[in-house]
Design an enzyme around this catalytic site. Structure first.
Site, PDB file in Angstrom:
ATOM      1  N   ASP A 110       1.399 -11.349   9.221  1.00 47.73           N
ATOM      2  CA  ASP A 110       1.090 -12.515   8.401  1.00 47.73           C
ATOM      3  C   ASP A 110       2.087 -13.637   8.629  1.00 47.73           C
ATOM      4  O   ASP A 110       1.714 -14.810   8.612  1.00 47.73           O
ATOM      5  CB  ASP A 110       1.071 -12.124   6.916  1.00 47.73           C
ATOM      6  N   GLU A 160       6.487 -12.290   4.321  1.00 46.47           N
ATOM      7  CA  GLU A 160       5.415 -12.582   5.271  1.00 46.47           C
ATOM      8  C   GLU A 160       4.840 -13.980   5.074  1.00 46.47           C
ATOM      9  O   GLU A 160       3.843 -14.350   5.690  1.00 46.47           O
ATOM     10  CB  GLU A 160       4.320 -11.519   5.182  1.00 46.47           C
ATOM     11  N   HIS A 209     -13.764  -0.497  12.585  1.00 49.51           N
ATOM     12  CA  HIS A 209     -13.819   0.959  12.725  1.00 49.51           C
ATOM     13  C   HIS A 209     -13.390   1.381  14.127  1.00 49.51           C
ATOM     14  O   HIS A 209     -12.773   2.422  14.310  1.00 49.51           O
ATOM     15  CB  HIS A 209     -15.234   1.470  12.477  1.00 49.51           C
ATOM     16  N   CYS A 212       7.782  -4.521   9.620  1.00 49.88           N
ATOM     17  CA  CYS A 212       6.691  -3.547   9.646  1.00 49.88           C
ATOM     18  C   CYS A 212       5.413  -4.128  10.246  1.00 49.88           C
ATOM     19  O   CYS A 212       4.388  -3.456  10.283  1.00 49.88           O
ATOM     20  CB  CYS A 212       6.422  -2.983   8.255  1.00 49.88           C
TER      21      CYS A 212
HETATM   22  C1  PEP Z   1       2.068  -7.759   8.101  1.00 54.87           C
HETATM   23  O1  PEP Z   1       1.547  -8.757   7.583  1.00 54.87           O
HETATM   24  O2  PEP Z   1       2.798  -7.812   9.107  1.00 54.87           O
HETATM   25  C2  PEP Z   1       1.835  -6.426   7.541  1.00 54.87           C
HETATM   26  C3  PEP Z   1       2.510  -5.392   7.962  1.00 54.87           C
HETATM   27  O3  PEP Z   1       0.887  -6.298   6.598  1.00 54.87           O
HETATM   28  P1  PEP Z   1      -0.694  -6.344   6.881  1.00 54.87           P
HETATM   29  O4  PEP Z   1      -0.895  -6.264   8.369  1.00 54.87           O
HETATM   30  O5  PEP Z   1      -1.255  -5.182   6.166  1.00 54.87           O
HETATM   31  O6  PEP Z   1      -1.090  -7.650   6.314  1.00 54.87           O
HETATM   32 MG    MG Z   2       0.678  -8.678   5.640  1.00 58.77          MG
END
Ligand code: PEP
Ligand code: MG
Length: 593
Positions: free
Chosen positions: A467, A443, A201, A514
Site C-alpha cells: 500500500d 502504509e 483464486h 511485511c
Molecule cells: C501491505 O500493504 O504491504 C500489506 C502487507 O498489506 P495488504 O497487502 O494486505 O494490504
Molecule cells: Mg496494506
C-alpha cells in the site's frame, strides 16, 4: 519433406503472483461460458424441462461437494470454504425463479434460459469497478458452466478433465477454484491467465501448490496454440511463448538450479537469520489461512509476521464469532511457538469486501472505507476480534497489529478499544497476556510523517509496502493499466521507509516490512542498509532471503542506502542495489535479465 515451422518467440508481460520458473507445453483451458443453442419448446414440455434443471442442479451439488471434500483434504478447510459460496449461488432462488419464468414466457429450452439469466448477472458484476466483486463473476460462471454441462451431458462424463502433457503450463482466460483442483497436480507446472490479480483464486491456488503463476497477461490466446512450448517466469511476471534457443539457453540452467538450490537452501531451515557481520534480522512468514502454517514451518520461518485475518473472515461466516476466532488464532499461536504470530486486525475494504458491509460501491475503494476505519466504525465487532486475539495470547506469543492507520487519533481510539476488550475479558475471568504487544502498519504517507507520534503508542511498526507504494506514487495496486508505474524502488518509497525506521528506533521500538517488497532480493541490501529489524515474506521466500541476508554486511548496505536516497529514479536505485545483490548472492537472482 516438410520442415517444422519455427515459430517466433513472443514475450508477454503480466503480473507474477507466485514465484518460480517453469517450462512446459501450453494446455489452453477454455473456460468461457458457452452459449447453448436456442431451442423452442412446447407448453407440454415445461414440466420435463423443470425436471431436467432440478436434476442438473442436484448433480452439480454432488460434484461441488465432492470437490470441496477433496480440496479440504489436500489444501485445508479454508480453501475448501470457497465452495460454500458456490453452493449458495447454485441454490439462489431469485436466479432460479427468473430462469423458470423466462423458459415459461418465451417457451425456450431451460439451458438457454439459464444461460441468458446467468450471463446477465455475471456481466453486471464484471462492470463493477471493485476488483473483488468483479472476480465473483468468475464464481457465478464456474457454477453455471457445471449446471449447463450437467444439463447437456447428464451422465457426467464431461467431468474427467485431462491435461494433455506431463509438464503442462495451464493457460486460461481465468481459472476458477474448481478448475485448479480438478487438475492432475503432478502434471501442472505453472499457470498463466489473462484475467486476475494478486488476490485472485489463481494466485492463492498457485501459492498453495507452490508453482509459478502469472496473471493479467493480455491476449495470449491469440498468440499461443495448444502444445506450444511456453515458459512462465513467476518472478518477473513473464510468459514466454516459443522461447528461442537463446532464451532457453539462459533459462535452462536456472530451471535446473531452482531444483538444486531448493535442496541446498533447506539446510538453512533451522539457522538463525544473521547478516555476514552478525546482525540479527527476524525473518517471519505472511499467511492468510491456517493451513499455510505447514509451509511456513517447513521453510524455517521464525513465526508469522503478518496473519491477514480478513481472508478467513470473508470465506466462512461461522468464523466471525468470538469463540471461533479465538480458536482459530489460538491454533496459529500454538503452531508459531516460540517465535509468535502478529495478528493483523481486519483490513476489509479496498479489494476485500464483505458483501453485506459494502453493498454500495465506493468510487475510490482504496481511498475509502477500509482497514481500521471500518473497524473503528463498528466498535462492537472490532472488540469481538480484539477479545479473540487477546484470548489466543494466553496460548502462545501473540501480537496485535492495526492496518491502514492514517492519523494518531485512529491509533489512540484503537488502543482505547483494546483496553476495553481487556477489561471485558477480565470481568469474564478469561485469561490473556496483560502485556500483549501492539503494532501499527505503516502504509500511508501521512502515517510516515507522524511516525514519531505513532511510535510512542505502540511496540512495533510493520511497513506495508504494497500500500505504501500505491499511496506514495498514486498507482492503484490492482490496476494492470498502470502496473509498469508500480515501483517499490521509487526513491520516494525508499525515503518513506528510512523515515519510518528512524522514527521507530528513536522511540526504541522495532520496525519490519511485511509487504511484497520484503522478499524482493534486489532490494534486500537497501532494507538492511536502512536498519530494518524484521522481514515478513511468503513462506516460499523465507530460505532464499535467509541466504541473501547472510551474504550482506551492514556497512556496505548502509552506504548503498545513502546512495539510493540521492537518486531520482527507481531504475537508478534498482541498478545500484542489484549490483551489490549480484556480487553478494548471484546464485539467488533467479531470472536472467
Ligand atoms: C501491505 O500493504 O504491504 C500489506 C502487507 O498489506 P495488504 O497487502 O494486505 O494490504
Ligand atoms: Mg496494506
Amino acid at each position: 519433406m516438410s520442415h517444422p515451422v519455427i515459430r517466433e518467440e513472443i514475450r508477454l508481460q503480466g503480473i507474477g503472483v507466485s514465484p518460480g520458473i517453469s517450462c512446459g507445453k501450453a494446455d489452453i483451458v477454455g473456460k468461457s461460458l458457452q452459449e447453448p443453442e436456442e431451442r423452442k419448446i412446447k407448453t407440454g414440455d415445461i414440466e420435463s424441462e423443470k425436471k431436467r434443471l432440478t436434476e442438473a442442479l442436484a448433480a452439480t451439488r454432488v460434484q461441488i461437494s465432492a470437490l470441496q471434500a477433496e480440496i479440504k483434504q489436500s489444501a485445508g478447510a479454508e480453501h475448501a470454504s470457497i465452495f460454500d459460496a458456490h453452493l449458495l449461488l447454485l441454490e439462489d432462488s431469485t436466479v432460479l425463479d427468473e430462469v423458470i419464468r423466462k423458459m415459461e414466457n418465451q417457451l425456450c429450452s431451460i439451458d438457454w434460459a439459464y444461460f441468458q439469466i446467468i450471463s446477465r448477472y455475471a456481466d453486471s458484476l464484471r462492470k463493477i469497478a471493485d476488483p473483488y466483486l468483479r472476480e465473483r463473476a468468475i464464481d457465478i460462471e464456474d457454477v453455471a458452466m457445471r449446471v449447463l454441462k450437467n444439463l447437456r451431458w447428464p451422465d457426467g462424463k464431461w467431468m474427467k478433465q485431462k491435461l494433455n502433457e506431463n509438464a503442462s503450463i495451464v493457460l486460461a482466460h481465468d481459472l476458477a477454484p474448481s478448475d485448479t483442483i480438478g487438475f492432475d497436480r503432478d502434471k501442472v507446472k505453472g499457470f498463466a491467465t489473462e484475467a486476475g490479480s494478486a488476490t485472485s483464486h489463481t494466485a492463492i491456488m498457485a501459492h498453495s501448490l507452490n508453482i509459478p503463476a502469472v496473471v493479467a497477461v493480455h491476449d495470449f490466446k491469440n498468440t499461443c496454440q495448444p502444445g506450444d512450448t511456453v515458459l512462465v517466469d513467476g518472478y518477473k511476471g513473464l510468459l514466454i511463448i516459443n522461447p528461442s534457443l537463446d532464451t532457453m539457453g539462459r533459462y535452462s540452467p536456472l530451471i535446473e538450479k531452482e531444483g538444486t538450490l531448493a535442496d541446498d537452501l533447506i539446510a538453512l531451515k533451522d539457522a538463525e537469520t544473521l547478516t555476514a557481520d552478525g546482525r540479527k534480522i527476524v525473518l517471519s512468514a505472511n499467511i492468510e489461512f491456517v493451513d499455510e502454517l505447514k509451509a511456513a514451518e517447513s521453510q524455517g520461518a521464525e513465526g508469522v509476521g503478518l496473519y491477514r485475518t480478513e481472508f478467513f473472515y470473508l470465506t466462512d461466516k461461522s468464523l466471525q464469532s468470538e469463540e471461533n476466532q479465538a480458536k482459530n488464532y489460538a491454533k496459529v499461536a500454538a503452531a508459531c511457538n516460540p517465535h509468535g504470530v502478529i495478528i493483523r486486525t481486519l483490513d476489509l475494504g479496498g479489494d476485500k469486501l464483505l458483501p453485506e458491509l459494502f453493498e454500495e460501491p465506493q468510487p475510490n475503494p482504496f481511498l475509502g472505507w477500509r482497514g481500521l476505519r471500518v473497524s473503528l466504525d463498528r466498535p462492537e465487532e472490532f472488540k469481538i476480534q480484539l477479545r479473540a486475539i487477546l484470548r489466543a495470547s494466553a496460548q502462545g506469543k501473540v501480537r496485535v497489529m492495526y492496518p491502514f492507520i492514517s492519523n494518531l487519533g485512529e491509533l489512540l481510539e484503537a488502543n482505547q478499544l483494546l483496553e476495553e476488550a481487556k477489561q471485558e475479558l477480565t470481568e469474564r475471568g478469561i485469561p490473556f497476556d496483560k502485556n500483549l504487544e501492539k503494532g501499527a502498519m505503516i502504509e500511508i504517507p501521512s502515517a510516515v510523517m507522524v511516525a514519531d507520534h505513532l511510535a510512542r503508542e505502540v511496540d512495533f511498526f510493520s511497513i506495508g509496502t504494497n500500500d505504501l507504494v500505491q499511496y506514495t506514487t498514486a498507482v492503484d495496486r490492482v490496476n494492470d493499466r498502470v502496473a509498469n508505474l508500480y515501483r517499490p524502488a521509487h526513491p520516494a518509497v525508499i525515503e518513506m521507509v528510512r523515515l519510518t525506521v528512524e522514527a521507530a528506533h528513536r522511540n526504541n521500538i522495532w520496525c519490519g516490512i511485511c509487504g511484497e517488497a520484503a522478499s524482493d532480493l534486489t532490494l534486500t541490501p537497501i532494507w538492511i542498509g536502512l536498519g530494518i529489524d524484521e522481514l515478513s515474506v511468503g513462506p516460499a521466500q523465507v530460505l532464499r532471503l535467509r541466504k541473501a541476508i547472510s551474504c550482506l554486511s551492514t556497512q556496505p548496505c548502509a552506504d548503498l542506502a545513502r546512495d539510493a536516497l540521492s537518486k531520482g529514479r527507481a531504475r537508478d536505485v534498482i541498478e545500484i542495489s542489484n549490483n551489490l545483490a549480484g556480487i553478494s548472492y548471484p546464485e539467488l537472482l533467479e531470472s536472467p535479465s
